[in-house]
Design a protein around this motif. Structure first.
Motif, short mmCIF file in Angstrom:
data_model
loop_
_atom_site.label_atom_id
_atom_site.label_comp_id
_atom_site.label_asym_id
_atom_site.label_seq_id
_atom_site.Cartn_x
_atom_site.Cartn_y
_atom_site.Cartn_z
N GLU A 1 0.83 -1.21 0.00
CA GLU A 1 0.00 0.00 0.00
C GLU A 1 0.86 1.26 0.00
OE1 GLU A 1 -2.41 -0.47 3.43
OE2 GLU A 1 -3.61 -2.11 2.57
N THR A 2 1.96 1.22 0.78
CA THR A 2 2.87 2.38 0.81
C THR A 2 3.50 2.60 -0.55
OG1 THR A 2 3.37 1.95 3.15
CG2 THR A 2 4.91 3.35 1.93
N MET A 3 3.93 1.54 -1.20
CA MET A 3 4.54 1.64 -2.52
C MET A 3 3.54 2.18 -3.53
SD MET A 3 6.63 -1.96 -2.28
CE MET A 3 7.11 -2.06 -4.00
N ASN A 4 2.31 1.71 -3.45
CA ASN A 4 1.26 2.23 -4.33
C ASN A 4 1.08 3.73 -4.15
OD1 ASN A 4 0.46 -0.09 -5.73
ND2 ASN A 4 -0.87 -0.76 -4.08
N GLY A 5 1.22 4.18 -2.90
CA GLY A 5 1.07 5.60 -2.62
C GLY A 5 2.12 6.47 -3.29
N TYR A 6 3.25 5.86 -3.64
CA TYR A 6 4.30 6.59 -4.35
C TYR A 6 4.24 6.35 -5.86
CZ TYR A 6 6.57 7.75 0.08
OH TYR A 6 6.85 8.26 1.32
N GLY A 7 3.16 5.75 -6.33
CA GLY A 7 2.99 5.56 -7.76
C GLY A 7 3.63 4.31 -8.33
N LEU A 8 4.08 3.41 -7.46
CA LEU A 8 4.68 2.15 -7.93
C LEU A 8 3.57 1.11 -8.06
CD1 LEU A 8 7.82 2.24 -5.60
CD2 LEU A 8 7.76 2.75 -8.05
N ARG A 9 3.51 0.44 -9.20
CA ARG A 9 2.37 -0.42 -9.50
C ARG A 9 2.73 -1.88 -9.76
NH1 ARG A 9 0.28 3.06 -7.33
NH2 ARG A 9 -1.22 4.61 -8.08
N LYS A 10 3.84 -2.17 -10.38
CA LYS A 10 4.18 -3.56 -10.75
C LYS A 10 4.72 -4.28 -9.50
CE LYS A 10 6.79 -1.97 -14.03
NZ LYS A 10 7.79 -1.88 -15.12
N ILE A 11 3.80 -4.77 -8.69
CA ILE A 11 4.16 -5.31 -7.38
C ILE A 11 3.60 -6.72 -7.20
CG2 ILE A 11 4.02 -4.96 -4.88
CD1 ILE A 11 3.53 -1.96 -5.48
N ALA A 12 4.40 -7.61 -6.65
CA ALA A 12 3.95 -8.95 -6.27
C ALA A 12 4.24 -9.15 -4.79
CB ALA A 12 4.66 -10.02 -7.10
N ARG A 13 3.37 -9.85 -4.09
CA ARG A 13 3.57 -10.13 -2.67
C ARG A 13 4.44 -11.36 -2.50
NH1 ARG A 13 0.29 -9.22 1.44
NH2 ARG A 13 1.90 -10.41 2.51
N VAL A 14 5.60 -11.19 -1.89
CA VAL A 14 6.51 -12.31 -1.60
C VAL A 14 7.16 -12.05 -0.24
CG1 VAL A 14 8.51 -13.65 -2.34
CG2 VAL A 14 7.03 -12.60 -4.07
N ASN A 15 7.03 -13.02 0.66
CA ASN A 15 7.69 -12.87 1.95
C ASN A 15 9.17 -13.23 1.83
OD1 ASN A 15 6.18 -15.67 1.82
ND2 ASN A 15 8.05 -16.00 3.02
N TYR A 16 9.91 -13.12 2.92
CA TYR A 16 11.31 -13.52 2.93
C TYR A 16 11.43 -15.01 3.25
CZ TYR A 16 12.10 -8.47 3.31
OH TYR A 16 12.11 -7.13 3.11
#
Length: 398
Positions: free
Chosen positions: A188-203
């Protein structure tokens, strides 16, 4: 699959715990996928020998030393490549980013000679890895992904004002084929900065190292463990303050594992508040010792103000221990009533939540906690998710 990894942080002789999670990720990938060829690019990140400081006279002789380019075969399908590059403040010639990129270019050439052209570049953290990855991607036509590891995101030094990210890293993040976020909050924070190409991956979690003790912990003493850097982010001061007025059994010990710039300040705070007799400060410990501490504790506490994920919590859970965590951006995604308790990063809430866990921790099922971690976050689950990500990005496989 050929994977070239560029970690912003990596263990070294002078700093053996710096970026250990990146080292573990590489080894887990190699172990779970023996047919993949993995190369790790090192240039001296985290190594005191290659850090030059203007006010340190030792930097002068360091700058004139030469170091050999070499490689180390860690596993049959995992090789670490090393080409040296000095690092200094970004205020002068951008911290030698050109030299760092050149070192990675050399490592990439060595990897290509050994295994062929990489199918993908995996960059760990925005700076400097994403900058290096973009440059090599442009030059050699290799797609790249960036695992975001900053907490908070972005670091204040990379803010450009008015809710924007410094172009130094914003461009490389925008151009990445995919960005990997470890939590809902981070995405959500990344989206707030206009970043869109995101996948959820834990460590990745090394569940072979972090595993339950062979014998149960002796009854009679409650040992509460916290592991983390002694910095503002980790909220150790909140934990210390929460001990004042806390209802504690006579046989209790808080064990604080870690080092950092605020260690002495926190120790002085504990003395000033009169709770120092309840605390043992161990300093920084290697991974094996941390795992031993987790196996020996009654439960684990993470009082952080902010986290991108909170790997250390999962490591404690992998040993079968219940946890107390704060709502700090990461752990609340995976901690539930079967695994522990969640509270706000505030002194009063931490106090009452720890008091509750002191009463309840023996009622938690260690095997159930361990199985939950293995099912969602164990090596097999993590590598399967990474394979999905790589397949999505590599043109010949997608």
């Amino acid at each position: 699959m050929n994977i070239f990894m560029i970690p912003s942080w990596y263990p070294s002789e002078s700093n053996p715990i710096y970026g250990t999670f990146n080292q573990e990720q590489a080894r887990i990938l190699a172990g779970e996928r023996p047919k993949w060829s993995i190369g790790v690019s090192r240039w001296g990140q985290g190594d005191e020998r290659f850090l030059l400081r203007a006010a340190d006279w030792k930097s002068i002789p360091k700058a004139f030393k030469t170091y050999e380019i070499h490689k180390e075969v860690v596993l049959p399908n995992l090789t670490e490549y090393f080409a040296p590059a000095f690092t200094w403040t970004r205020k002068f010639r951008k911290g030698n980013i050109k030299g760092i990129v050149e070192a990675n270019r050399i490592n990439l050439a060595q990897y290509t000679a050994d295994f062929g052209k990489p199918d993908i570049i995996s960059a760990q953290a925005s700076y400097p890895a994403s900058i290096i990855a973009r440059q090599l991607s442009r030059e050699f036509g290799i797609p790249y992904v960036v695992m975001i590891q900053m907490s908070p995101f972005p670091f204040s030094e990379f803010l450009a004002g008015k809710g924007k990210i410094n172009p130094l890293i914003y461009g490389p993040l925008q151009e990445a084929n995919l960005l990997l976020a470890s939590s809902n909050h981070l995405e959500e924070t990344m989206n707030g900065y206009g970043l869109r190409k995101i996948a959820r991956v834990n460590y990745a979690i090394d569940t072979d190292l972090f595993k339950p003790a062979k014998h149960s912990t002796p009854a009679g003493k409650t040992v509460i463990l916290s592991v983390g850097r002694m910095e503002d982010q980790k909220g150790i001061d909140l934990l210390i303050k929460s001990l004042v007025g806390m209802k504690l059994p006579d046989q209790i010990e808080f064990r604080m594992v870690g080092d950092g710039s605020l260690l002495e300040e926190y120790q002085a705070l504990s003395v000033r508040l009169g709770v120092d007799k309840k605390i043992t400060w161990t300093g920084a410990l290697n991974r094996e010792r941390v795992a031993e501490e987790m196996r020996a504790c009654s439960f684990f506490v993470l009082p952080s103000r902010h986290e991108t994920f909170g790997n250390v919590v999962l490591e404690a859970m992998a040993t079968g221990k219940p946890v107390v965590v704060t709502r700090c951006g990461g752990p609340e995604d995976f901690v539930n009533e079967q695994y522990g308790l969640i509270c706000e990063p505030e002194v009063k809430e931490i106090r009452t939540t720890i008091e509750q866990m002191i009463v309840d921790y023996t009622s938690y099922d260690a095997q159930k906690i361990r199985k939950g971690v293995m099912r969602q976050f164990g090596p097999e689950a993590w590598v399967n998710r990474m394979e999905e990500v790589f397949t999505r990005v590599i043109p010949s496989l997608s």
